[in-house]
Design an enzyme around this catalytic site. Structure first.
Site, short mmCIF file in Angstrom:
data_model
loop_
_atom_site.label_atom_id
_atom_site.label_comp_id
_atom_site.label_asym_id
_atom_site.label_seq_id
_atom_site.Cartn_x
_atom_site.Cartn_y
_atom_site.Cartn_z
N SER A 191 13.51 -45.11 19.18
CA SER A 191 12.88 -45.84 18.12
C SER A 191 11.74 -46.04 17.51
CB SER A 191 12.81 -47.00 19.94
OG SER A 191 11.59 -48.47 19.42
N TRP A 247 13.15 -44.36 14.34
CA TRP A 247 14.03 -45.79 13.49
C TRP A 247 12.86 -45.89 13.17
CZ3 TRP A 247 12.73 -50.80 13.09
CH2 TRP A 247 13.63 -51.74 12.14
N HIS A 248 11.48 -46.01 13.13
CA HIS A 248 10.41 -46.59 12.01
C HIS A 248 10.48 -46.21 11.14
CE1 HIS A 248 10.44 -49.01 16.05
NE2 HIS A 248 9.49 -50.11 14.94
N GLY A 249 10.36 -44.72 11.27
CA GLY A 249 10.09 -43.88 10.20
C GLY A 249 10.27 -42.55 10.67
N PHE A 289 10.74 -49.82 6.33
CA PHE A 289 12.02 -49.08 7.25
C PHE A 289 13.02 -49.48 7.16
CE2 PHE A 289 7.57 -50.00 10.28
CZ PHE A 289 7.14 -49.36 9.55
#
Lengths: 346, 462
Positions: free
Chosen positions: B318, B321-323, B462
């Site tokens: 997770s 996923w953001h960066g 994102f």
């Protein structure tokens, strides 16, 4: 009834979008609105461009928009074709014709913003061809650039990658880069709404000591400045730290531009940079970076650099509008006198 | 075209009016064209990437339905690989190659891997995850493959939620494109109210807090501990108001046209524990991970070490996923660790479990959860280790007078806005419906107190 309302909303908004996306339509609408008095007119520039951004009621001062004319009408020696590449510091204050410029037989003016207007054509006369490159301090870093000068002198366009070209073509077709501000102008820039904008500006200033993001109030609350010229993190600022190396880089760029212009058929190239208002009015406690003065000193007479800092400093605050990012007619006049003296001696 | 712009106001007005004027059978076409126009306002070329994933997943859906067994698995794998491949190239390539070169140099090897000079397509992680959700649901038999290519494209591209979610599930959204939505005054009012609420959160709260946050985080070397704490708290609310403001605008815009998008936030800073926070924060993403990753790993129906492992895996992914940066991985891992500690404490001392909390202890847990979340946000905000180190060093220095970027009155206003927001959310969670008379007041407040800097929404990156 509901369908008629939806239809009306759609048509009105489509019209707004259409007008705001078209340069021609915006020119027409702006002209009509600037000329109109009363609630439906626009006062965006009537009281200075920084008033038009901030709407601070204390700066609602009618701006003198007259052009300087007939400063050099003598029939003396006229042996020069003067080509000027400049910005609104010139064309908004000085009539660009031979009556204002010493020795000039012909004056050709080109705005920096007209980068796609094609090449400036040199007239086949026997006169001395002089190119004057003018820019305000805050834009020097961007405008003193070979590609930009080439765009004007030979109509050069930098080649784009297919990706850039695709994006640019499609974006040009779909969106006007000024769309946001055009919609703002079309929908909300009416004198009738100015009281609301002024009220908001006053609330924000009095409660939070803040103006609109693009504008900064001087320490003595007498002048409005563009934030770009005040923020020490921005390159166009008079407080941006500059080093001796930065000056040398700029001089090297100017030397290349001069050589290029000479190769295009000009006989002389003069650079003139107008200091940001805050660099002259000296209202702040911080020291300005003295970019233009440093540039002139480091030049050692190799390039023609017309530095108006001292001339403008004599008039100080009186040479600048309080609610506009430009000098006033007196400031422009002082620069013009200095330029004419320079041209006579050239 | 950001939601907090006049361009969007005009665009939304035209599309909504045209939507209700058109016959039902043409509406999806209008929405598809409008969505393409909306996306191209950011970077036209990236429509091609969306087009690629749409074509791949459209056909993958059809073949997934047609085949069984290994062939079916193969089509799912192909679809997931195509989507993850797009993410890998556009989002993670620089990260992986950079780290690989760095690791090689650590062992004495010099590697030069060519870098791609490409901009991250806006909202890539959002629409890629939404597309993956479709093929996974078709694979699981929860969703029929969509045969209308236009409708499927619209499922991926529906403009209100295209660039920053909520990440929809096909079961919730696709059927809505087939339903005829009539002009419903109450629904339109509710949608407009939610949009106004979102705009308020964005331009009055988030963009105001951003001034202080940017000023403090941009000059860490001269800041004091007090300023850093204040900026960190403000950042917690900035990112919340920014993102939930976007979600409100997206959900409200869809609601005006008759569409129901999933709820994305439910007063997250009133959470009593980290798991509770994740049931309230970015719900469409946390449920995505729960449904497609956590449960696939076995969830909590495994041994305790494996369960803990599953939790950590989900949170680290997770974060990633953001960066494509280590700070996001740390942020995710921190949330995982907080959750594991919470689970362990609750198992050993059931009386301390948040589930049983009442009264003052309940309030303490809410505050404690907020402190943990705020601590983790520091790693989210600071992308360089040097900055994190500097932050830690300056945190213990309290006797300096450093610039905050906001006047004291505005700091007080910001704190009042934060308190007002918490109070409002507390009331809202107690099912007190908003009053319509608030709408013009919100609009007036937005006009007079809004910070109109056209600041991009944080989650767009994102």
């Amino acid at each position: 009834m509901r369908r008629a309302f939806a239809f009306l909303v759609m048509i009105v908004l489509l019209l707004v979008l259409g007008i705001s996306s078209s340069d021609q339509a915006m020119r027409w609408v702006s002209k009509a609105r600037y000329q109109q008095e009363g609630n439906l007119g626009s006062d965006k520039y009537r009281y200075g461009d920084l008033y038009g951004l901030s709407y601070l009621p204390d700066f609602r001062m009618l701006k003198d928009t007259s052009l300087i004319t007939n400063q050099f009408t003598s029939e003396g020696l006229r042996d020069m074709d003067l080509y000027i590449l400049g910005d609104s510091y010139l064309y908004s204050y000085i009539h660009m014709d031979t009556t204002n410029f010493a020795r000039s037989k012909q004056v050709v003016f080109r705005k920096w913003s007209e980068g796609t207007a094609g090449a400036i054509v040199l007239q086949p006369t026997g006169n001395k061809k002089v190119l004057l490159i003018e820019s305000v301090e805050r834009n020097m870093g961007t405008l003193i650039d070979m590609l930009r000068v080439r765009a004007h002198l030979e109509g050069y366009k930098a080649p784009l990658t297919w990706n850039e070209s695709f994006n640019a073509t499609l974006a040009d077709a779909l969106y006007d880069p000024l769309l946001e501000q055009n919609i703002d102008f079309t929908l909300f820039n009416f004198q009738g709404l100015s009281f609301l904008k002024s009220l908001k500006a006053q609330v924000n200033l009095n409660l939070f000591h803040r103006t609109t993001p693009e504008v900064v109030l001087s320490r003595d609350h007498q002048f409005l400045y563009m934030k770009e010229t005040m923020d020490s993190l921005q390159k166009g600022s008079s407080f941006y730290p500059i080093s001796a190396e930065d000056i040398q880089v700029l001089l090297a760029r100017m030397t290349k531009i001069e050589q290029y212009a000479l190769s295009r058929g000009f006989d002389e190239v003069i650079f003139s940079f107008i200091p940001n208002p805050v660099a002259i009015t000296q209202t702040e406690s911080r020291r300005t970076n003295q970019l233009i003065v440093s540039l002139s000193k480091a030049n050692h007479g190799q390039l023609h650099i017309l530095d108006p800092t001292q001339v403008l400093a004599k008039g100080g605050k009186s040479y600048f509008f309080k609610s506009d990012s430009h000098w006033n007619q007196q400031g422009a006049q002082a620069w013009l006198n200095q330029l004419n003296q320079y041209l006579i001696k050239l | 075209m950001v939601f907090n712009s006049l361009q969007f106001l005009v665009f939304f007005g035209i599309v909504t009016a045209a939507y209700f004027l058109l016959a039902h059978r043409f509406r999806w076409m209008l929405l598809l064209v409008a969505s393409c126009y909306f996306y191209m306002a950011f970077q036209p070329i990236y429509l091609g990437i969306l087009g690629f994933t749409i074509v791949v997943d459209y056909y993958a859906g059809i073949y997934l339905e047609r085949f069984e067994g290994r062939a079916k698995k193969l089509f799912l794998a192909l679809s997931l690989m195509a989507n993850i491949g797009v993410l890998a190239v556009f989002k993670y390539y620089a990260f992986f190659t950079g780290n690989f070169m760095h690791a090689a140099s650590y062992f004495g090897y010099t590697l030069q891997i060519p870098q791609l000079s490409i901009l991250l397509p806006i909202g890539l992680s959002f629409h890629t995850f939404q597309a993956m959700s479709y093929t996974i649901e078709v694979y699981r038999g929860h969703q029929k493959a969509e045969r209308n290519f236009g409708i499927y494209s619209l499922y991926v591209m529906f403009y209100p939620q295209l660039v920053a979610g909520p990440i929809e599930r096909p079961q919730n959204l696709i059927h809505q494109f087939y339903e005829e939505h009539v002009w419903d005054v109450e629904r339109v009012k509710a949608g407009l109210f939610q949009m106004a609420q979102g705009l308020f959160k964005k331009v009055v709260i988030a963009d105001r807090l951003a001034i202080l946050v940017d000023a403090v985080y941009g000059s860490l070397a001269i800041q004091s501990g007090g300023n850093l704490v204040l900026a960190s708290v403000f950042y917690s609310f900035q990112i919340y108001c920014d993102f939930s403001g976007y979600s409100d605008l997206a959900i409200g815009a869809a609601k005006v046209m008759g569409f129901d998008l999933m709820t994305n936030f439910r007063a997250p800073y009133l959470a009593k524990s980290i798991p509770d926070f994740w049931r309230r924060w970015h719900i469409s993403l946390s449920t995505w991970f729960k449904d497609y990753v956590y449960f696939s790993l076995g969830g909590n129906r495994v041994s305790i070490p494996k369960w803990y492992f599953n939790i950590m895996v989900v949170f680290i992914i997770s974060g990633f996923w953001h960066g494509a940066s280590w700070n996001f991985v740390i942020w995710g891992a921190l949330h995982g660790v907080f959750q594991l500690i919470g689970i362990t404490v609750s198992r050993r001392f059931p009386a301390l479990s948040p589930e049983n909390a009442r009264g003052i202890y309940f309030r303490f847990l809410q505050l404690w959860t907020f402190v943990l979340v705020t601590f983790a946000w520091v790693f989210f905000r600071l992308s360089h280790f040097a900055d994190i180190k500097l932050y830690a060093q300056r945190l213990v220095i309290w006797n300096v007078d450093a610039p905050l970027g906001l006047h004291v009155n505005e700091i007080v206003l910001s704190l009042l806005l934060i308190l007002g927001l918490l109070f409002w959310e507390h009331r809202s969670t107690n099912k007190i419906s908003p009053k319509l008379w608030l709408l013009p007041m919100i609009l007036l407040a937005i006009y007079f107190l809004g910070v109109f800097s056209l600041k991009q929404f944080i989650y767009f990156q994102f």
